[in-house]
Design an enzyme around this catalytic site. Sequence first.
Site, mmCIF file in Angstrom:
data_model
loop_
_atom_site.group_PDB
_atom_site.id
_atom_site.type_symbol
_atom_site.label_atom_id
_atom_site.label_comp_id
_atom_site.label_asym_id
_atom_site.label_seq_id
_atom_site.Cartn_x
_atom_site.Cartn_y
_atom_site.Cartn_z
ATOM 1 N N ASN A 11 0.868 -1.181 0.000
ATOM 2 C CA ASN A 11 0.000 0.000 0.000
ATOM 3 C C ASN A 11 0.904 1.229 0.000
ATOM 4 O OD1 ASN A 11 -1.796 2.041 0.459
ATOM 5 N ND2 ASN A 11 -2.474 1.323 2.487
ATOM 6 N N LYS A 13 0.138 4.230 -0.326
ATOM 7 C CA LYS A 13 -0.520 5.403 0.281
ATOM 8 C C LYS A 13 -0.259 6.658 -0.573
ATOM 9 C CE LYS A 13 -0.196 3.131 4.738
ATOM 10 N NZ LYS A 13 -0.126 3.228 6.181
ATOM 11 N N HIS A 97 -9.494 0.909 5.034
ATOM 12 C CA HIS A 97 -8.180 1.126 5.658
ATOM 13 C C HIS A 97 -8.334 2.074 6.846
ATOM 14 C CE1 HIS A 97 -4.079 2.389 6.316
ATOM 15 N NE2 HIS A 97 -3.736 1.258 5.740
ATOM 16 N N GLU A 99 -6.738 4.536 7.805
ATOM 17 C CA GLU A 99 -6.610 5.969 7.523
ATOM 18 C C GLU A 99 -7.890 6.518 6.898
ATOM 19 O OE1 GLU A 99 -2.930 5.316 5.528
ATOM 20 O OE2 GLU A 99 -2.100 4.783 7.482
ATOM 21 N N GLU A 169 -5.057 -4.876 10.730
ATOM 22 C CA GLU A 169 -4.080 -3.800 10.862
ATOM 23 C C GLU A 169 -4.364 -3.017 12.148
ATOM 24 O OE1 GLU A 169 -2.107 -2.620 6.989
ATOM 25 O OE2 GLU A 169 -4.009 -1.572 6.962
ATOM 26 N N GLY A 175 2.751 2.426 10.874
ATOM 27 C CA GLY A 175 3.702 3.515 10.722
ATOM 28 C C GLY A 175 4.409 3.919 12.002
ATOM 29 N N SER A 216 3.699 -1.919 10.497
ATOM 30 C CA SER A 216 5.156 -1.933 10.706
ATOM 31 C C SER A 216 5.790 -3.279 10.358
ATOM 32 C CB SER A 216 5.495 -1.515 12.142
ATOM 33 O OG SER A 216 5.068 -0.179 12.375
ATOM 34 N N GLY A 237 2.939 -1.004 4.377
ATOM 35 C CA GLY A 237 2.956 0.409 4.018
ATOM 36 C C GLY A 237 4.379 0.869 3.755
ATOM 37 N N GLY A 238 5.016 1.441 4.775
ATOM 38 C CA GLY A 238 6.337 2.055 4.609
ATOM 39 C C GLY A 238 7.356 1.173 3.905
HETATM 40 P P1 13P Z 1 3.124 0.480 7.754
HETATM 41 O O1 13P Z 1 3.667 -0.811 7.163
HETATM 42 O O2 13P Z 1 3.827 1.703 7.274
HETATM 43 O O3 13P Z 1 2.993 0.391 9.226
HETATM 44 O O4 13P Z 1 1.622 0.639 7.178
HETATM 45 C C1 13P Z 1 0.756 -0.425 7.260
HETATM 46 C C2 13P Z 1 -0.442 -0.113 6.464
HETATM 47 O O5 13P Z 1 -1.208 0.767 6.794
HETATM 48 C C3 13P Z 1 -0.670 -0.886 5.243
HETATM 49 O O6 13P Z 1 -1.941 -0.668 4.729
#
Ligand code: 13P
Length: 255
Positions: A11, A13, A97, A99, A169, A175, A216, A237-238
């Site tokens: 993802n 983002k 998600h 967010e 999640e 993050g 993470s 994500g990251g």
């Molecule tokens: P991180 O891997 O940056 O923690 O993000 C997870 C995420 O929100 C994937 O959708």
Amino acid sequence: MDQLRPFIGGNWKMNLHLDQARDLARALIENLQQLHHADVVICPAFPYLAQVGVIIAESTIRLGAQDFYHQSNGAFTGEVSLSMLADVGADVVLVGHSERRHVLGESDATVNEKVLAALDADFDVILCVGETGEQRAQNHTEKIICGQLLRGLANVSPEQLSHVTIAYEPVWAIGTGNTATPNDAQNAHQLLRHTLKDQIAQGNAAPAVRIQYGGSVKPDNAVELIACEDVDGFLVGGASLNVDDFSQIVKATVS
Ligand code: 13P
């Protein structure tokens, strides 16, 4: 239960610009071309879906969208429909998600509308659920994640479940570098799997729904997390923005 085929999502983002998105897609194809034992989807930002889609079209990497609007067309300024996403080669969508829930204010009802619309349009859905740190501290994790799961999947038939992946999640892990322990992840995943079986599949043989962990995920924790019986992949994500990190995470799921 038999091991399910791992499914790993990247993802991206609201990150990367066009050149970076293209370079990352090309490098992932290069790094993952020998990999036939896992499913991989990448979810770029809307403006780059088409260009990234062209790059990965001949590869096994699938194209996913981070969001969409559930109506098929019309006066919905700023929104993007599923048929538009299909036009550019996407066949997977993220829904709910954290967010979108916590920053953009999406409710379970909206999440459910999106799930139903996406399944109706032959998309595969990754439905995200997860508790906040505060909810966890109050011992509400089970109630929150099962509630999000059941309200998100309301009116989804047992047959449609084969097009659904769940992403657990925990919001406090996204993050932050605070990954859930393998034990915490396993407990949550097992609960979600039992809830799916008992309440959505209504005791019938539940299709093999994959449950990803997200929050993470890094190369150095992917191995112990994927070793958990009910962890069938990751939503990253990251670390998905870095070709080496994401490739290592994908490879950790098949080694
Ligand atoms: P991180 O891997 O940056 O923690 O993000 C997870 C995420 O929100 C994937 O959708």
